[in-house]
Scaffold this active site. Structure first.
Site, short mmCIF file in Angstrom:
data_model
loop_
_atom_site.label_atom_id
_atom_site.label_comp_id
_atom_site.label_asym_id
_atom_site.label_seq_id
_atom_site.Cartn_x
_atom_site.Cartn_y
_atom_site.Cartn_z
N SER A 133 33.28 23.20 27.83
CA SER A 133 32.83 23.64 29.16
C SER A 133 31.31 23.74 29.21
O SER A 133 30.65 24.08 28.21
CB SER A 133 33.43 25.01 29.45
OG SER A 133 32.71 25.66 30.47
N GLU B 267 29.95 26.09 30.46
CA GLU B 267 29.65 27.50 30.20
C GLU B 267 29.13 27.70 28.77
O GLU B 267 28.56 28.74 28.45
CB GLU B 267 30.90 28.36 30.42
CG GLU B 267 31.24 28.61 31.88
CD GLU B 267 30.22 29.48 32.58
OE1 GLU B 267 29.94 30.58 32.10
OE2 GLU B 267 29.70 29.05 33.63
N TYR C 15 34.21 34.10 27.49
CA TYR C 15 34.79 32.77 27.76
C TYR C 15 33.90 31.68 27.14
O TYR C 15 34.38 30.79 26.44
CB TYR C 15 34.93 32.56 29.27
CG TYR C 15 35.31 31.14 29.60
CD1 TYR C 15 36.63 30.72 29.50
CD2 TYR C 15 34.34 30.20 29.98
CE1 TYR C 15 36.99 29.40 29.76
CE2 TYR C 15 34.68 28.89 30.24
CZ TYR C 15 36.01 28.49 30.14
OH TYR C 15 36.34 27.19 30.40
N1 GDD Z 1 34.78 33.30 41.13
C1 GDD Z 1 33.77 33.68 41.93
N2 GDD Z 1 34.02 34.48 43.02
N3 GDD Z 1 32.51 33.23 41.66
C2 GDD Z 1 31.52 33.60 42.50
C3 GDD Z 1 31.74 34.42 43.61
C4 GDD Z 1 33.05 34.88 43.87
O1 GDD Z 1 33.32 35.60 44.84
N4 GDD Z 1 30.55 34.58 44.25
C5 GDD Z 1 29.63 33.89 43.58
N5 GDD Z 1 30.21 33.31 42.51
C6 GDD Z 1 29.49 32.50 41.50
C7 GDD Z 1 29.77 32.93 40.06
O2 GDD Z 1 28.99 34.08 39.73
C8 GDD Z 1 29.36 31.67 39.32
O3 GDD Z 1 27.97 31.65 39.14
C9 GDD Z 1 29.73 30.55 40.29
O4 GDD Z 1 29.97 31.17 41.55
C10 GDD Z 1 30.97 29.76 39.90
O5 GDD Z 1 32.00 30.64 39.57
P1 GDD Z 1 33.50 30.13 39.32
O6 GDD Z 1 33.96 29.29 40.44
O7 GDD Z 1 34.33 31.33 38.99
O8 GDD Z 1 33.38 29.11 38.09
P2 GDD Z 1 32.55 29.23 36.72
O9 GDD Z 1 31.32 28.38 36.87
O10 GDD Z 1 32.37 30.63 36.31
O11 GDD Z 1 33.54 28.55 35.67
C11 GDD Z 1 34.30 27.40 35.99
O12 GDD Z 1 33.67 26.24 35.53
C12 GDD Z 1 33.51 26.12 34.11
C13 GDD Z 1 32.82 24.80 33.81
O13 GDD Z 1 31.44 25.04 33.83
C14 GDD Z 1 35.67 27.57 35.31
O14 GDD Z 1 36.51 26.53 35.73
C15 GDD Z 1 35.55 27.51 33.81
O15 GDD Z 1 36.85 27.59 33.25
C16 GDD Z 1 34.88 26.19 33.45
O16 GDD Z 1 34.76 26.07 32.06
#
Ligand code: GDD
Length: 348
Positions: free
Chosen positions: A132, A134, A156
């Site tokens: 990822s 991440e 994670y």
């Molecule tokens: N979930 C969520 N909910 N994220 C938010 C929100 C909210 O209300 N508001 C802002 N965000 C911001 C998070 O702080 C983060 O910076 C960004 O939106 C993306 O969050 P997510 O959609 O939860 O995904 P992620 O980037 O943390 O992780 C996803 O992508 C990775 C690949 O880079 C997941 O799918 C991971 O499993 C994956 O590895």
């Protein structure tokens, strides 16, 4: 490359977004597709298997757990896969701040058990690990490539770095054909509702259907490199068709903020996001990853991978899907609440 007429693929996490698209892709290529599913009594099968419901007659599912080496060893020994795609994980970054222990246990031990089961029961099986972006966390370079140092910012991210190192070590120490994809965010209408893109598109659908009034998000300025999951699973398969195992970044090479995603998603339904969206500290993370931007040059050159879906198309596809879903839900509830027997008999 597999030499059997109908090569056998094993997917962990087959019920998830990526697992469902990958299963479709492999079935279309003539693979016999097996999936590992957890035995979970609490969740109804209709909900858990929703994303692969249309594929079920063509899949073979096996109950096993990432927490149990014997269960993984049994499945691998039984089916002796040509290719194994390890997608299952506790994948919600926010949750890993609430429970670091279960995230680390499942994601690290699960990967280790599976690699070991393959080494012992099917050493010729090619292995894909879902790494990822991440892992880059507080990224030291922009854009990030396969050579960018890791600086994970959550349990994670740490668990994914460990899984990546385990994969590389099984390749170097035991000669396994083991690859890691370093995939940047990839979304679709099949994305879980806890992730920000789907949280936004689902809210747009519900707001338009009069089922929700506003939307509370966290950090609107976080920037991600968002692609379509359907494009990304093809890169996973391509990695396992090479002559040498290797690791690849898969990304679009463009970055957008959460705010931009929301703006576009609401605009796709004719709405101004500023009328509905607010930033709520409740959804902020203790340690944020501010900017992710991938350079997929190596995947382009070596794998010949290309993405087809643009950012705009992705947002539109998700919003259109969720508009339809919210309308269908409203219709279903209206029909369900309508009396099936007329309350009053017509005067004859
Ligand atoms: N979930 C969520 N909910 N994220 C938010 C929100 C909210 O209300 N508001 C802002 N965000 C911001 C998070 O702080 C983060 O910076 C960004 O939106 C993306 O969050 P997510 O959609 O939860 O995904 P992620 O980037 O943390 O992780 C996803 O992508 C990775 C690949 O880079 C997941 O799918 C991971 O499993 C994956 O590895």
């Amino acid at each position: 490359m597999p030499t059997r007429k109908n090569p056998v693929a094993l997917i962990t996490g087959i019920t998830g977004q990526d697992g469902s698209y990958l299963a479709e892709w492999l079935l279309a290529k003539g693979y016999a597709v097996h999936g590992i599913v957890r035995r979970v009594a609490m969740e109804s099968p209709e909900v858990r298997l929703l994303r692969i419901a249309h594929l079920l007659p063509r899949l073979q599912l096996h109950a096993a757990s990432l927490e149990s080496y014997p269960s993984l060893f049994r499945v691998v020994s039984e089916i002796r896969p040509d290719e194994c795609y390890h997608l299952a994980a506790q994948s919600f970054v926010s949750y890993s701040f609430e429970d670091e222990f279960s995230t680390l246990n499942t994601n690290i031990n699960g990967t280790h058990y599976l690699l070991s089961a393959i080494k012992n029961a099917a050493p010729d099986c090619r292995f894909y690990f879902a790494g990822s972006s991440e892992m880059f966390g507080k990224a030291r370079q922009v854009p990030q490539t396969e050579l960018t140092p890791f600086h994970p910012r959550s349990a994670y991210g740490i668990s994914k770095v460990a899984g990546y190192d385990l994969t590389r070590n099984y390749r170097e120490a035991y000669g396994l054909f083991a690859c890691a994809g370093i995939l940047f965010n990839h979304e679709s209408p099949r994305r879980g509702l806890e992730f920000v893109t789907r949280k936004i598109s689902a809210a747009v659908g519900r707001i338009c259907a009069g089922r929700q009034k506003n939307l509370h998000l966290g950090n609107l300025e976080a920037r991600r490199d968002w692609g379509h999951a359907r494009d990304y699973v093809q890169a996973m398969w391509m990695m396992l068709q090479q002559t040498q195992p290797d690791d690849f970044v898969v990304a679009t090479g463009a970055t957008h903020s959460v705010r931009e995603f929301a703006e576009l998603a609401f605009a796709a339904a004719g709405l101004d996001y500023r009328d509905y969206v607010s930033s709520d500290p409740e959804f902020y993370r203790p340690a944020e990853v501010d900017l992710l931007l991938g350079d997929a040059g190596k995947a382009h050159r070596v794998l010949g991978w290309r993405m087809e879906c643009s950012f705009d198309q992705l947002v539109r596809e998700m919003v259109e899907h969720d508009l339809q879903q919210a309308r269908a839900q409203s219709r279903f509830e209206a029909a369900d609440s309508a009396p099936s027997i007329p309350l009053y008999k017509k005067a004859s």
